[in-house]
Write an enzyme that holds these catalytic residues in place. Structure first.
Site, PDB file in Angstrom:
ATOM      1  N   LYS A  68      50.829  39.697  96.531  1.00 15.09           N
ATOM      2  CA  LYS A  68      49.718  40.685  95.778  1.00 15.09           C
ATOM      3  C   LYS A  68      49.737  41.832  96.398  1.00 15.09           C
ATOM      4  O   LYS A  68      49.715  42.172  97.681  1.00 15.09           O
ATOM      5  CB  LYS A  68      48.606  39.921  95.906  1.00 15.09           C
ATOM      6  CG  LYS A  68      47.203  40.653  95.112  1.00 15.09           C
ATOM      7  CD  LYS A  68      46.189  39.687  95.244  1.00 15.09           C
ATOM      8  CE  LYS A  68      44.761  40.033  94.630  1.00 15.09           C
ATOM      9  NZ  LYS A  68      43.747  39.234  94.860  1.00 15.09           N
ATOM     10  N   SER A 142      41.437  37.734  90.678  1.00 19.48           N
ATOM     11  CA  SER A 142      42.340  39.139  90.870  1.00 19.48           C
ATOM     12  C   SER A 142      43.850  39.069  90.876  1.00 19.48           C
ATOM     13  O   SER A 142      44.432  40.126  90.747  1.00 19.48           O
ATOM     14  CB  SER A 142      41.492  39.928  91.870  1.00 19.48           C
ATOM     15  OG  SER A 142      41.687  39.504  93.057  1.00 19.48           O
ATOM     16  N   SER A 166      39.928  33.988  93.242  1.00 23.23           N
ATOM     17  CA  SER A 166      41.170  34.879  92.674  1.00 23.23           C
ATOM     18  C   SER A 166      42.383  34.035  92.969  1.00 23.23           C
ATOM     19  O   SER A 166      43.442  34.284  92.262  1.00 23.23           O
ATOM     20  CB  SER A 166      41.128  35.971  93.220  1.00 23.23           C
ATOM     21  OG  SER A 166      40.051  36.781  92.764  1.00 23.23           O
TER      22      SER A 166
END
Length: 571
Positions: A68, A142, A166
């Site tokens: 990420k 996210s 998330s």
């Protein structure tokens, strides 16, 4: 033979090549913010293959990782999905570095809800990340890009972060596994903060085994992260013989859409049919605590993280994210103090709820909206999707998100196993039981203890090991230096006595791993004439194990010829 050797010698290279082919095949550019070039990837893979050939133990050899893009990888830009925020770190985040040390290869940096603010995967100037199995639906955020990279078969491991869910919501929406360990177990060194006290670095994978292995590799204190935490001395390493799970009352499930409510009811029935003992509990205090993450003063941590940066107009700023962060400046100090006090009480309530069960079973999220629906109503839907995830980090709980039986329409549906802080192995074991997967050894802490009599599985005193959360490791035999005697005790139990090499026979036993504090409690309660001492096994290892004092041997019956306590009892 030669073909097998060649395949083994190029395991990492072969995997990288397959990942590159898959990236081209699926054509999902919105998943990535930065992809590493082919030459660099193959160079890293060749280095891993060389380490394998040299005999290095690499638990993640041949696996590829999607990171990420709010987590640092040296030499790659970190954007947090905001172009103006980008910087190129010189040091890799500790968690990522540990994966690489274990043989994994980093493919690149993935898209996310900007500044890790959102559960939908649409809040990014790099594009909305589409669901892996239906591009009209949201992917979940996210950690959207990392989850979809795994679900599409590009990456074996997806690294995400989790403050409000998330690391769990995208797992549920894409039919994969997501592990959110206890806060601080995986260091957040090198992670762009969202709410720094509640952020976690998390793992996605297609299987529980891979997710647990990667999480275990990353776990452990880190001097550069003052919030990192070691496993405690009394960490529980296993559930008992009966799995006990709490589930919410019907009135606590009203946020679910009809399909998800039906699917969750089916998941609970499946759990019962698998032998899980179910207790219905009131989780309203947890749901109330969940609202404090965005509606309370705790949201001020988001302003502390990036508020000043977003206070200046930025062309790449997502308007929803910018509005959330700007509003986080408003709470006063006394409001934050009041909310922190409310969280203390909520944590106490959570401990009460989980005191008599192994874990809490929840639906991971409430629904699976389309991208168009979220764009039309970006705040309310996102808020609702965090109903069963937002409280977890606030209340210092760990969680494992796994797929359950699909909905009536055949869509993926996810459940989450929630457990107290540091009960991560318990959460993994319960998740394994619910899904029928093998239960991976997740927490490496503890001391090995060998037992040879009444504490064996199925014997009269085994419950004492279960009460300590001891974890079965393997069946073993002693060296031939030992003799076994039946003692005149209640309940009946044997004594293991060392006589010297060749003076006895191999005696069968079982090795369990127990926490250091658990072993101490066990020793403190040990009745005479039993002892704990070093026991030599047939393979030459020495482990802590049961013995007995020599003064009782004269009145005992020698049962060495049976080879073990269970065989003697059966005779």
């Amino acid at each position: 033979m030669t073909s097998d050797v060649l395949t083994t010698a190029t395991v990492a290279t072969d995997r990288v090549l397959r990942a590159l082919d898959r990236i081209a095949e699926v054509d999902r550019p919105e998943v990535w913010i930065t992809l590493r070039d082919r030459a660099a990837l193959l160079a890293d893979a060749a280095a891993v293959d060389a380490r394998i050939a040299a005999g290095d133990h690499l638990p993640l050899a041949g696996l590829v990782v999607a990171v990420k893009d709010n987590v640092d990888v040296a030499g790659l830009p970190t954007t947090a999905a905001c172009p103006e925020f980008a910087y190129t770190p010189e040091v890799t985040a500790a968690g990522v570095a540990r994966l690489v040390d274990a043989g994994a290869v980093v493919l690149g940096k993935t898209n996310l809800d900007q500044f890790a603010t959102g559960l939908v995967g649409t809040r990014s100037p790099y594009g909305a990340v589409r669901c892996s199995w239906d591009p009209a639906l949201v992917s979940g955020g996210s950690s959207s890009g990392s989850a979809v990279a795994v679900a599409l078969g590009i990456a074996d491991i997806g690294l995400g972060t989790d403050t409000a869910g998330s690391g769990r919501v995208p797992a549920a929406l894409n039919g994969i596994v997501g592990i959110k360990a206890t806060i601080g177990v995986i260091p957040t060194h090198g992670v762009v903060p969202a709410c720094v006290d509640y952020d976690c670095l998390t793992v996605f994978a297609a299987s529980l085994e891979v997710a647990a292995t990667a999480t275990a590799v990353m776990a452990g204190p880190e001097p550069r992260d003052p919030r990192s935490r070691p496993w405690p001395a009394d960490v529980r390493l296993s559930t008992g013989s009966t799995v006990r799970v709490a589930v919410p009352r019907p009135e606590d499930l009203t946020a679910l859409c009809p399909q998800y409510r039906t699917a969750f009811d089916a998941a609970v029935r499946d759990a019962q049919e698998s032998g899980v003992r179910i207790a219905t509990v009131d989780i309203s205090a947890l749901l109330d605590a969940a609202t404090l993450l965005y509606d309370g003063a705790v949201v001020a941590e988001r302003y502390a993280a990036v508020g000043e940066f977003l206070a200046v107009p930025r062309a790449g700023a997502d308007p929803t994210v910018a509005a959330i962060v700007a509003a986080a400046k408003a709470p006063a100090a006394h409001e934050l103090v009041a909310d922190l006090d409310a969280l203390v009480h909520a944590r106490a309530r959570a401990r009460e709820l989980l005191a008599d069960v192994d874990a809490l079973l929840l639906p991971t999220t409430t629904e699976h909206p389309t991208i168009a629906e979220v764009q039309a109503d970006p705040v309310a839907i996102n808020r609702r999707m965090g109903t069963y995830t937002n409280f977890c980090n606030l209340l210092d709980l760990c969680a494992v998100a796994v797929p359950a039986r699909p909905t009536e329409s055949g869509a993926p549906f996810g459940i989450t196993v929630v457990a107290p802080a540091f009960a991560d192995q318990i959460a993994v074991d319960v998740a394994a039981h619910l899904t029928g997967a093998p239960s991976p050894d997740f927490v490496g802490a503890g001391v090995e203890l060998a037992v040879f009599g009444a504490h064996l599985r199925g014997q009269a005193l085994h419950f004492q090991l279960e009460e300590l959360g001891a974890r079965f490791v393997e069946t073993v035999h002693t060296s031939d230096a030992y003799r076994l005697v039946a003692l005149n005790t209640t309940p009946p139990k044997p004594g293991l006595v060392r006589h010297g090499p060749g003076a006895g026979a191999p005696i069968v036993g079982e090795v369990f791993r127990v926490s250091e504090a658990g072993l101490g409690r066990f020793l403190a309660q040990l009745p005479a004439p039993m002892t704990l001492t070093s026991v030599e096994l047939s393979d030459g290892r020495h482990v802590v194990g049961f013995g007995c004092t020599n003064d009782v041997v004269a009145d005992a019956t020698d049962i060495t010829e049976h080879g073990g306590w269970v065989a003697y009892r059966q005779s």
